[in-house]
Design an enzyme around this catalytic site. Structure first.
Site, PDB file in Angstrom:
ATOM      1  N   VAL A 203     -19.718  33.324 -98.923  1.00 28.30           N
ATOM      2  CA  VAL A 203     -18.810  33.082-100.043  1.00 28.30           C
ATOM      3  C   VAL A 203     -18.293  34.440-100.495  1.00 28.30           C
ATOM      4  O   VAL A 203     -19.073  35.323-100.857  1.00 28.30           O
ATOM      5  CB  VAL A 203     -19.532  32.364-101.201  1.00 28.30           C
TER       6      VAL A 203
ATOM      7  N   ASP B 194     -34.652  34.201-111.254  1.00 20.30           N
ATOM      8  CA  ASP B 194     -33.989  35.509-111.330  1.00 20.30           C
ATOM      9  C   ASP B 194     -32.605  35.307-111.938  1.00 20.30           C
ATOM     10  O   ASP B 194     -31.578  35.634-111.336  1.00 20.30           O
ATOM     11  CB  ASP B 194     -33.897  36.145-109.947  1.00 20.30           C
TER      12      ASP B 194
END
Length: 376
Positions: A136, A244
């Site tokens: 991406v 995270d």
């Protein structure tokens, strides 16, 4: 962190062959068995991400092939567990669990995730297990050098940064809203309170990463004691937490998330674990900027703004946030201390008389423990 703070860069991304050309040849052989192509695929290793964490090996590659004369392929990302010789940050890298989490998050929520393609659980093809996603393309707030010094987010207007902050909190809210998380994701569970289990796992990680080799870090052990003494009366229900949670783990198109990355720390815990993490990690970078007498981004991901956005988005009242901020600082301290330990292992640094200096943000953690940290 700049290069001075992360001289382990050359170790963090080693592959078993150590050479990208050889890696490409092995990847070609593996892919040829996977895709049943008319001819062996044409694979070109294009490099490694310009910025990112040290938790896994990430390789970018292009691959093209034909099946019954039909062209297929594209640009891909291989995410691999590090070799033991790379002195990894974490004791285990369950790539199958990461693959499952990404897949389920994509299926059960509006959170954008990178398209998954293949999971290889055997170490035989490349020397370590791995999975492959489609690439991406977009922009990412960098860790090295930190986004509080330079880059597209630093150059953005306050209004644009506010959009990034809100969008990141919205991603967290959407992850937390996934129902039946413990049954759906199959992440480690067991008897007892989820928060207790999570903290015990962090203590085991600290012992493995440092203490078992005699590298005791007093401020980390003091922080564990502080958690015990300040335990929330009611941590509340557990949800899937990203782990995270931060804008640096999102690929962006301007101010819109394109793909949410890095799920290896995902866990079933109270939602404040993610909120404490996103607030603290930005403050970690902001404190670095202020230490060098730079402005940084004081308007970004402010504690009150994160809480207000999250509560507005979810209807959940955030509680015991001071506890979770200390917990975030403690978890990040283990990361920093392990990185220091790796640097010593590879001959890139030497030990210090004061082991608390292993923690780059020791002053912030000390202030959090003492209740004197200034948020504004």
């Amino acid at each position: 962190m700049g290069d001075e703070a992360d001289p382990t860069q050359r170790h963090r991304l080693t592959v078993s062959a150590g050479d990208l050309d050889d890696f490409g040849a092995r990847l070609t052989a593996w892919l040829d068995e996977r895709v049943s192509a008319d001819h062996p695929p044409a694979v070109t290793v294009t490099g490694r991400p310009e910025s990112g964490g040290m938790s896994s090996t990430t390789i970018l590659f292009d691959a093209h092939w034909t099946v019954d004369g039909r062209a297929e392929g594209g640009s891909f990302v291989a995410r691999m567990a590090p070799e033991a010789a790379a002195f990894p940050v974490f004791p285990e890298y369950d790539l199958a669990a990461q693959f499952r989490v990404i897949s389920e998050v994509g299926a059960a929520s509006p959170v954008p995730v990178p398209p998954l393609v293949w999971l290889e659980e055997s170490a035989a093809p490349l020397g370590t297990p791995f999975f492959v996603m489609r690439r991406v393309d977009g922009v990412v707030p960098a860790d090295n050098p930190p986004y509080v010094f330079v880059g597209w987010l630093f150059d953005a207007t306050p209004e644009q940064r506010a959009e990034v902050g809100k969008a990141t909190v919205d991603v967290i809210a959407d992850v937390h809203a996934i129902p039946h998380a413990e049954a759906r994701f199959g992440l480690p569970s067991g008897p007892g309170q989820p928060l207790r289990r999570h903290v015990r796992a962090q203590r085991a990680w600290y012992d493995w990463a440092l203490a078992d080799d005699g590298y005791h870090i007093p401020i980390i052990e003091r922080a564990f004691d502080w958690l015990d003494a300040n335990w929330p009366a009611d941590p509340g229900p557990a949800v899937l937490c990203w782990g995270d949670a931060r804008p640096g783990n999102i690929i962006w198109e301007e101010w819109r998330p394109l793909a949410v990355l890095d799920w290896e720390m995902a866990a079933i815990v109270p939602r404040e674990v993610d909120l404490g993490w996103i607030i603290f990690i930005h403050r970690f970078f902001q404190d670095i900027a202020e230490r060098f007498e730079q402005p940084g981004l004081p308007d970004f991901l402010r504690r009150a703004d994160v809480v207000a956005r999250y509560e507005s988005r979810t209807g959940h009242t955030v509680r015991d946030l001071d506890f979770y901020l200390v917990y975030a600082a403690l978890r990040h301290a283990i990361v920093m201390a392990r990185i220091k330990r790796r640097m010593i292992h590879f001959g890139e640094d030497t030990d210090t008389a004061d082991r608390d200096d292993y923690v780059m943000h020791r002053a912030s953690l000390e202030a959090l423990l003492d209740g004197t940290y200034r948020w504004e």
